[in-house]
Write an enzyme that holds these catalytic residues in place. Structure first.
Site, PDB file in Angstrom:
ATOM      1  N   CYS A   1       0.855  -1.186   0.000  1.00  0.00           N
ATOM      2  CA  CYS A   1       0.000   0.000   0.000  1.00  0.00           C
ATOM      3  C   CYS A   1       0.896   1.242   0.000  1.00  0.00           C
ATOM      4  CB  CYS A   1      -0.881   0.021   1.232  1.00  0.00           C
ATOM      5  SG  CYS A   1      -1.880  -1.452   1.412  1.00  0.00           S
TER       6      CYS A   1
ATOM      7  N   ARG B   1       4.235   0.418  -7.005  1.00  0.00           N
ATOM      8  CA  ARG B   1       4.276  -0.570  -5.932  1.00  0.00           C
ATOM      9  C   ARG B   1       3.187  -1.620  -6.082  1.00  0.00           C
ATOM     10  NH1 ARG B   1       6.646   1.958  -0.993  1.00  0.00           N
ATOM     11  NH2 ARG B   1       5.401   0.470   0.147  1.00  0.00           N
TER      12      ARG B   1
ATOM     13  N   TRP C   1      -3.429  -2.266  -1.470  1.00  0.00           N
ATOM     14  CA  TRP C   1      -3.210  -3.612  -2.039  1.00  0.00           C
ATOM     15  C   TRP C   1      -3.913  -4.551  -1.080  1.00  0.00           C
ATOM     16  CZ3 TRP C   1      -0.625  -8.206  -0.689  1.00  0.00           C
ATOM     17  CH2 TRP C   1      -0.339  -9.062  -1.756  1.00  0.00           C
TER      18      TRP C   1
ATOM     19  N   ASN D   1      -0.847   1.454   6.234  1.00  0.00           N
ATOM     20  CA  ASN D   1      -0.115   0.376   5.554  1.00  0.00           C
ATOM     21  C   ASN D   1       0.237  -0.678   6.597  1.00  0.00           C
ATOM     22  OD1 ASN D   1      -0.118   1.965   3.324  1.00  0.00           O
ATOM     23  ND2 ASN D   1       2.112   2.197   3.168  1.00  0.00           N
ATOM     24  N   GLY D   2       0.153  -1.951   6.202  1.00  0.00           N
ATOM     25  CA  GLY D   2       0.534  -3.016   7.137  1.00  0.00           C
ATOM     26  C   GLY D   2      -0.673  -3.877   7.488  1.00  0.00           C
TER      27      GLY D   2
ATOM     28  N   GLU E   1      16.848 -17.085 -11.555  1.00  0.00           N
ATOM     29  CA  GLU E   1      16.425 -15.695 -11.723  1.00  0.00           C
ATOM     30  C   GLU E   1      15.760 -15.486 -13.093  1.00  0.00           C
ATOM     31  OE1 GLU E   1      15.795 -13.237 -10.092  1.00  0.00           O
ATOM     32  OE2 GLU E   1      15.996 -11.459 -11.339  1.00  0.00           O
TER      33      GLU E   1
ATOM     34  N   LYS F   1      11.971 -14.082 -13.559  1.00  0.00           N
ATOM     35  CA  LYS F   1      11.663 -12.880 -14.348  1.00  0.00           C
ATOM     36  C   LYS F   1      10.561 -13.183 -15.352  1.00  0.00           C
ATOM     37  CE  LYS F   1      12.948 -10.490 -12.625  1.00  0.00           C
ATOM     38  NZ  LYS F   1      13.634 -10.014 -11.438  1.00  0.00           N
TER      39      LYS F   1
ATOM     40  N   GLU G   1       7.013 -13.847 -13.626  1.00  0.00           N
ATOM     41  CA  GLU G   1       6.317 -12.745 -12.954  1.00  0.00           C
ATOM     42  C   GLU G   1       5.758 -11.716 -13.928  1.00  0.00           C
ATOM     43  OE1 GLU G   1       8.712 -10.289 -10.282  1.00  0.00           O
ATOM     44  OE2 GLU G   1      10.480 -10.808 -11.410  1.00  0.00           O
TER      45      GLU G   1
ATOM     46  N   HIS H   1      16.556 -35.952 -12.923  1.00  0.00           N
ATOM     47  CA  HIS H   1      16.033 -36.571 -11.703  1.00  0.00           C
ATOM     48  C   HIS H   1      14.517 -36.377 -11.592  1.00  0.00           C
ATOM     49  CE1 HIS H   1      19.998 -37.630 -10.318  1.00  0.00           C
ATOM     50  NE2 HIS H   1      20.403 -36.413 -10.632  1.00  0.00           N
TER      51      HIS H   1
ATOM     52  N   LYS I   1       5.704  -4.088  -5.346  1.00  0.00           N
ATOM     53  CA  LYS I   1       7.143  -3.831  -5.397  1.00  0.00           C
ATOM     54  C   LYS I   1       7.809  -4.104  -4.055  1.00  0.00           C
ATOM     55  CE  LYS I   1      10.977  -2.450  -7.216  1.00  0.00           C
ATOM     56  NZ  LYS I   1      11.651  -3.492  -8.024  1.00  0.00           N
TER      57      LYS I   1
HETATM   58  C1  F6R Z   1      11.364 -10.161  -8.403  1.00  0.00           C
HETATM   59  C2  F6R Z   1      11.279  -9.279  -7.266  1.00  0.00           C
HETATM   60  C3  F6R Z   1      11.071  -9.879  -5.917  1.00  0.00           C
HETATM   61  C4  F6R Z   1      11.982  -9.174  -4.888  1.00  0.00           C
HETATM   62  C5  F6R Z   1      11.665  -9.657  -3.479  1.00  0.00           C
HETATM   63  C6  F6R Z   1      12.591  -9.067  -2.451  1.00  0.00           C
HETATM   64  O1  F6R Z   1      11.598  -9.444  -9.570  1.00  0.00           O
HETATM   65  O2  F6R Z   1      11.346  -8.093  -7.394  1.00  0.00           O
HETATM   66  O3  F6R Z   1      11.287 -11.247  -5.921  1.00  0.00           O
HETATM   67  O4  F6R Z   1      13.307  -9.437  -5.223  1.00  0.00           O
HETATM   68  O5  F6R Z   1      10.340  -9.323  -3.164  1.00  0.00           O
HETATM   69  O6  F6R Z   1      12.529  -7.690  -2.463  1.00  0.00           O
HETATM   70  P1  F6R Z   1      13.663  -6.801  -1.810  1.00  0.00           P
HETATM   71  O7  F6R Z   1      14.900  -6.990  -2.608  1.00  0.00           O
HETATM   72  O8  F6R Z   1      13.139  -5.398  -1.891  1.00  0.00           O
HETATM   73  O9  F6R Z   1      13.832  -7.276  -0.407  1.00  0.00           O
END
Ligand code: F6R
Length: 614
Positions: free
Chosen positions: A2, A27, A80, A106-107, A487, A491, A494, A510, A609
């Site tokens: 949020c 976000r 959110w 928020n929270g 990774e 990417k 998501e 396996h 985010k």
């Molecule tokens: C993937 C992504 C998430 C963050 C994860 C940790 O693209 O952005 O997997 O890497 O939520 O976030 P931070 O690095 O802000 O702790």
């Protein structure tokens, strides 16, 4: 997740708040709202809508007569959904029954059900399904003419995590904000003050920011802040200068923030290494670590705690510390750390890797490690973020704001920081000056390497468009390329919503190899490293099951070309840094697949985010 924006000052509050909320759009959110106090009004004007900020703006325009006059105070929120669907009723701000108090939150309030019951028993009428609404009723129940005291008394009764801002028509020049576990930053400009959950919403007005600590309560008036503890004791907090200019938060001519941030990487890698490489000594200088050689030499074990992309960067860190510093390193999913009984011996240090510096699970791991007496170092991007502050020491990424939900440039800078740390620790143990020099020179070359991958963007786009309709993908790699494969798969899934799995190249047989056929492409991270030949063998195995093979390989590698349908070439790069060019290629690949499928790249569904809830 949020977002909160509050404004008090000479500007037109609705405009400033909407502009701030737009800066927080990245976000991820599902509804939004504002509470405004037009000059001279006795009641707050509350406008809330489901969906995008544009819907809120439209609704505000319809109420133009109510807020067209001057208005110098207000709070806004992007939500959110956690408790209750994303509807206008559940959107914030929430009002107390008599309209005397409006809050944004928020929270998560963990004891909201008990509080709600108690307040309802006393006659409060709730209008939403949220946990947050209890705060408005509770502040009102505590109100005896002093808004700050009412908020302080209310937060004493809350369990859980929160960042809160509250306003009241009885206090036309005041926003009261409080924090426990969810960030609140206060921008103090010339005669105006902005309260926000993220500095992005502040920097277009002022670069002078105060970051609240847990337990702080701030009374924000135009151009002035007054911070106290819940017990009303004055607290002084440092004023931080945040040098993110607004231009760096804009898209800079790119179609999406994610694409801009992918292309930002040569600059970000130059910034993250600037002033930190000492080629003559084969060493690195990371003054934020605040550890001298003796202290570093004493560390006998590292725990790297992180989530998501940062976790994969941490996996690379593990290899770096083992290879170059001879230092045992465990990488742990932060969400697991605090619920186990982690063993922290004397001389254990934790590295908390987090772009945002606000991820709830990583923060909890940091607190647990501090409680157990470990030295904790933050590796964060956002200056002044909670993890950076609570760790008290560490290394900033200097990647600049990362707005796209999918992490890109932060990953490259995290790997660069971990490599610089490996040099720093290594030079207190078995890493020679000569070997250190080799590493430092390679680190200095990263901007050029990143730029060389970006030069191939058109080719990567063509390959991505060719496979954009696939329904499943596998990504494989070995050694440093194993986290790179994980990774790459993250990417893709998501932002394109394609099912993708990252596997160690040797693990396929396996089990998962049963899933391969001509409809399931395999992306192989196979640059020129000592493991390459073995991965080429695994690619052959996939080919024998008719999977199309896309290799990310070093330019001119005939062996990789022979076993692949398509090759994405990267420039030669030492093995310990090769995840950076490989992952940049994967980022571009995922971006163009998602674009070809018409996905909302910067704000993928269901994602936020900054993950500030468990
Ligand atoms: C993937 C992504 C998430 C963050 C994860 C940790 O693209 O952005 O997997 O890497 O939520 O976030 P931070 O690095 O802000 O702790």
């Amino acid at each position: 997740m949020c977002g909160i924006v509050g404004y008090v000052g000479p500007g037109h509050a609705p405009e400033v708040i909407i502009c701030g909320l737009r800066r927080l759009e990245y976000r991820g959110y599902d509804s939004a709202g504002v509470a405004l106090l037009p000059d001279g009004a006795q009641r707050l004007l509350v406008v809330k809508t489901a969906g995008k900020i544009a819907a809120l703006e439209k609704e505000l325009a319809l109420r133009a007569s109510a807020c067209a006059g001057r208005c110098h105070l207000g709070i806004g929120h992007t939500r959110w959904a956690t408790h209750g669907a994303p509807t206008a009723a559940n959107a914030h701000p929430h009002l107390s029954a008599n309209g005397r108090i409006a809050i944004v939150h928020n929270g998560i309030i963990e004891n909201y059900a008990a509080l709600r019951q108690r307040l309802e028993d006393r006659g409060a009428v709730f209008r939403s399904e949220t946990d947050s609404e209890v705060i408005a009723h509770l502040v009102d129940a505590c109100y005896e003419g002093d808004l700050r005291r009412a908020v302080a008394a209310a937060v004493e009764q809350l369990e859980g995590a929160f960042g809160i801002a509250a306003v009241s028509p009885r206090h036309p020049g005041l926003i009261v904000a409080a924090r426990r576990g969810s960030p609140v930053a206060v921008g103090v400009g010339d005669g105006e003050t902005i309260v926000a959950s993220d500095v992005c919403a502040v920097v277009s007005h002022t670069t002078r920011v105060v970051f609240l600590d847990d337990g702080d309560i701030v009374a924000a008036r135009a151009g002035a802040v007054d911070i106290t503890s819940a017990r009303n004791l004055p607290i002084s907090r440092e004023l931080t200068h945040v040098d993110w200019d607004v231009g760096r938060i804009a898209k800079g001519g790119f179609e999406h923030f994610m694409l801009k941030e992918i292309h930002d990487q040569p600059r970000a890698l130059a910034d993250v290494t600037r002033g930190r490489l000492l080629p003559a000594d084969g060493a690195t200088r990371l003054s934020g670590m605040r550890m001298d050689a003796r202290e570093m030499a004493r560390v006998s074990r590292l725990i790297i705690a992180a989530c998501g992309t940062s976790y994969y960067a941490g996996m690379i860190g593990k290899y770096l510390f083992e290879d170059f510093a001879g230092l045992p390193a465990d990488v742990q999913q932060a969400a697991e750390f605090r619920y186990r009984n982690p063993i922290i011996e004397r001389d254990t240090a934790m590295l908390a890797v987090s772009q945002s510096g606000e991820t709830a699970d990583t923060l909890a791991a940091v607190r647990e490690a501090l409680r157990k007496g470990a030295v904790v170092l933050g590796i964060c991007n956002v200056v002044g973020s909670t993890i950076a502050r609570e760790a008290g020491r560490g290394v900033y990424l200097h990647a600049g704001p990362e707005i796209g939900v999918a992490s890109t440039k932060a990953f490259s800078c995290q790997v660069a920081v971990l490599a610089m740390m490996a040099v720093a620790f290594g030079r207190t143990r078995r890493l020679s000056a000569e070997a250190g020099r080799h590493m430092v020179n390679a680190l200095a070359d990263l901007p050029r390497i990143a730029a060389a991958v970006l030069e191939r963007a058109d080719l990567i786009r063509a390959v991505a468009e060719k496979y954009a309709r696939a329904r499943d993908f596998f990504y494989i790699g070995r050694g440093y390329m194993y986290p790179a494969a994980l990774e790459g798969a993250l990417k893709l899934k998501e932002i394109s919503y394609i099912h993708a799995e990252g596997y160690h190249a040797a693990e396929l047989k396996h089990g998962p190899i049963a899933l391969l056929d001509s409809e399931v492409p395999v992306v192989a991270a196979v640059p020129d490293t000592p493991d390459k030949v073995k991965t080429l063998g695994n690619m052959q195995e996939c080919r024998a099951r008719k999977s199309p093979i896309i290799a990310i390989a070093t330019q001119g590698d005939a062996g990789a070309r022979e076993v692949s349908d398509d090759v994405i070439e990267i420039p030669p790069c030492p093995e310990f840094l090769s995840a950076i060019p490989v992952v940049i290629a994967e980022q571009l690949f995922a971006y163009h697949v998602a674009r070809a499928r018409g996905c909302p790249i910067d704000q993928p569904r269901n994602l936020a985010k900054s993950v500030t809830v468990e």
